[in-house]
Motif scaffolding. Structure first.
Motif, PDB file in Angstrom:
ATOM      1  N   MET A  99      37.032  19.536  40.541  1.00 53.78           N
ATOM      2  CA  MET A  99      36.621  18.887  41.797  1.00 53.78           C
ATOM      3  C   MET A  99      37.756  18.104  42.455  1.00 53.78           C
ATOM      4  O   MET A  99      37.572  17.545  43.531  1.00 53.78           O
ATOM      5  N   ILE A 100      38.904  18.028  41.789  1.00 52.79           N
ATOM      6  CA  ILE A 100      40.087  17.444  42.460  1.00 52.79           C
ATOM      7  C   ILE A 100      41.308  18.295  42.103  1.00 52.79           C
ATOM      8  O   ILE A 100      41.473  18.692  40.949  1.00 52.79           O
ATOM      9  N   THR A 101      42.144  18.542  43.108  1.00 52.24           N
ATOM     10  CA  THR A 101      43.388  19.280  42.853  1.00 52.24           C
ATOM     11  C   THR A 101      44.547  18.273  42.829  1.00 52.24           C
ATOM     12  O   THR A 101      44.405  17.128  43.298  1.00 52.24           O
ATOM     13  N   ALA A 102      45.689  18.744  42.329  1.00 52.72           N
ATOM     14  CA  ALA A 102      46.872  17.870  42.301  1.00 52.72           C
ATOM     15  C   ALA A 102      47.260  17.473  43.725  1.00 52.72           C
ATOM     16  O   ALA A 102      47.652  16.325  43.977  1.00 52.72           O
ATOM     17  N   ASP A 103      47.112  18.387  44.682  1.00 54.61           N
ATOM     18  CA  ASP A 103      47.430  18.081  46.085  1.00 54.61           C
ATOM     19  C   ASP A 103      46.553  16.972  46.626  1.00 54.61           C
ATOM     20  O   ASP A 103      47.027  16.055  47.297  1.00 54.61           O
ATOM     21  N   GLN A 104      45.262  17.082  46.333  1.00 53.06           N
ATOM     22  CA  GLN A 104      44.330  16.053  46.815  1.00 53.06           C
ATOM     23  C   GLN A 104      44.666  14.689  46.192  1.00 53.06           C
ATOM     24  O   GLN A 104      44.603  13.673  46.868  1.00 53.06           O
ATOM     25  N   LEU A 105      45.050  14.713  44.917  1.00 59.59           N
ATOM     26  CA  LEU A 105      45.409  13.436  44.281  1.00 59.59           C
ATOM     27  C   LEU A 105      46.690  12.877  44.898  1.00 59.59           C
ATOM     28  O   LEU A 105      46.805  11.666  45.141  1.00 59.59           O
ATOM     29  N   ARG A 106      47.651  13.754  45.209  1.00 65.10           N
ATOM     30  CA  ARG A 106      48.899  13.278  45.843  1.00 65.10           C
ATOM     31  C   ARG A 106      48.573  12.615  47.184  1.00 65.10           C
ATOM     32  O   ARG A 106      49.122  11.574  47.526  1.00 65.10           O
ATOM     33  N   GLN A 107      47.655  13.221  47.943  1.00 62.16           N
ATOM     34  CA  GLN A 107      47.264  12.630  49.244  1.00 62.16           C
ATOM     35  C   GLN A 107      46.619  11.257  49.037  1.00 62.16           C
ATOM     36  O   GLN A 107      46.894  10.319  49.774  1.00 62.16           O
ATOM     37  N   GLN A 108      45.766  11.169  48.041  1.00 64.09           N
ATOM     38  CA  GLN A 108      45.099   9.891  47.740  1.00 64.09           C
ATOM     39  C   GLN A 108      46.141   8.837  47.366  1.00 64.09           C
ATOM     40  O   GLN A 108      46.050   7.679  47.785  1.00 64.09           O
ATOM     41  N   LYS A 109      47.175   9.255  46.617  1.00 70.81           N
ATOM     42  CA  LYS A 109      48.238   8.309  46.234  1.00 70.81           C
ATOM     43  C   LYS A 109      49.014   7.839  47.458  1.00 70.81           C
ATOM     44  O   LYS A 109      49.514   6.704  47.505  1.00 70.81           O
ATOM     45  N   THR A 110      49.152   8.723  48.457  1.00 73.65           N
ATOM     46  CA  THR A 110      49.877   8.303  49.677  1.00 73.65           C
ATOM     47  C   THR A 110      49.060   7.249  50.433  1.00 73.65           C
ATOM     48  O   THR A 110      49.624   6.337  51.035  1.00 73.65           O
TER      49      THR A 110
END
Ligand code: 13P
Ligand code: SF4
Length: 311
Positions: A99-110
């Motif tokens: 339910m979460i991809t590495a890309d989505q997590l990178r966006q959340q970190k930004t």
């Protein structure tokens, strides 16, 4: 009757063959508490996600046959890259982990550049690689308490485990809207009904359950936590709020006690993909193998190691 005998003979043949090949390959069979009963029965070790990763990290076997879902085999491979990690059905995934991809997590970190990231072990290796520390249901509250001085915390992907940790650790976190499709089938009305039927019973649930379910439970624990709790003398009847595969182990370890699943619907179809036939095939073919690319593995390992080092 005749067909049951035939089935038993077939299982016996499979078990004998698995045991021969296991020796030949120098393999260990690790199984999660949700696996089919016959799979749990032939495993060298049955446990929760934390215990399975600890076992994988320590084993001297050259081959790990992982009877669980994909992220668990990946975690074993992250910890032991020199070993061959087999997942007898490569399609056994965890929908929540996806339910979460590495890309989505990178966006959340930004969006939250100063936040620390904690990922539930039910996540892909690529998501672990983007995280500061990993946790399981058994150590999540302790790990968050250990980060008391940290500022913001992003927690992925399970919103319900995240919510539970926030109430126990007394701190806010930025949650991701992931959830386990199996645990959301457990409903408050199921508990209310069973409490009336079994008035002496205790209620233990997994922290992946919804907050309104957790609010009605006596205990909230990882799967092995529930198994330990069930051994206590003051627990004779237990209403169990997690995937129903755990009932096999509970009943086997506590023959005189009564275990009542809160919902018969709480089945994880992915966990049930692993069968004796597939384990045998996997050992014969030495496939399907789970391997994590080095660049992701090293970063993911740092997050898993931090968790294991935290005790
Ligand atoms: P445990 O770590 O408590 O065994 O939980 C793993 C899991 O996938 C629960 O759904
Ligand atoms: Fe994933 Fe839920 Fe199955 Fe556990 S029970 S493996 S969280 S889908």
């Amino acid at each position: 009757m005749a067909s049951t005998r035939l089935e038993n003979n077939r299982n016996l043949q499979l078990i004998n063959r698995i045991s021969e090949l296991k020796k030949k390959r120098n393999a260990i069979i690790l199984a999660h508490n949700y696996q089919l009963g016959e799979v749990q029965d032939i495993a060298d070790f049955v446990g929760d996600s934390l215990e399975l990763s600890q076992k994988a990290a320590k084993t001297e076997a050259e081959v790990i046959v992982f009877c669980g879902v994909h992220f668990m085999a990946e975690t074993a491979s992250i910890l032991c890259p020199e070993k061959r990690v087999l997942l007898p059905d490569i399609h056994a995934g965890c929908p929540m982990a996806n339910m979460i991809t590495a890309d989505q997590l990178r966006q959340q970190k930004t969006k939250y550049p100063n936040a620390r990231v904690i990922c539930y072990i039910n996540s892909t290796a690529a998501v672990k690689a983007e995280s500061d520390i990993c946790c399981t249901s058994a150590n999540a509250v302790r790990i968050v308490l250990g980060l008391r001085d940290a500022g913001e915390i992003i927690f992925v992907p399970d919103q319900y485990l995240g919510h539970y940790i926030m109430t126990r650790a007394g701190r806010e976190m930025i949650l991701w809207p992931g959830y386990c499709p199996t645990h959301v089938r457990i409903l408050p009305r199921n508990i209310i009904k069973l409490r009336k039927e079994y008035s002496q019973a205790k209620v233990a649930v997994h922290p992946e359950c919804r907050p309104d379910v957790i609010a009605l439970a006596d205990e909230v624990m990882s799967t092995s936590g529930i198994c330990r709790y069930a051994r206590r003398d003051d627990v004779q009847e237990l209403i169990v709020g997690t995937e129903i595969g755990i009932i096999h182990r509970l009943q086997k370890e506590n023959p005189g006690k009564r275990f009542i699943p809160i919902s018969e619907q709480a089945v994880c179809p992915n966990m049930k993909l692993i069968t004796l036939e597939k384990i045998l095939w996997s050992l014969e073919e030495m496939a399907p193998e789970v391997k994590v690319p080095k660049e992701i593995r090293l970063r993911a390992k740092a997050a898993v190691d931090r968790m294991l080092e935290s005790g």
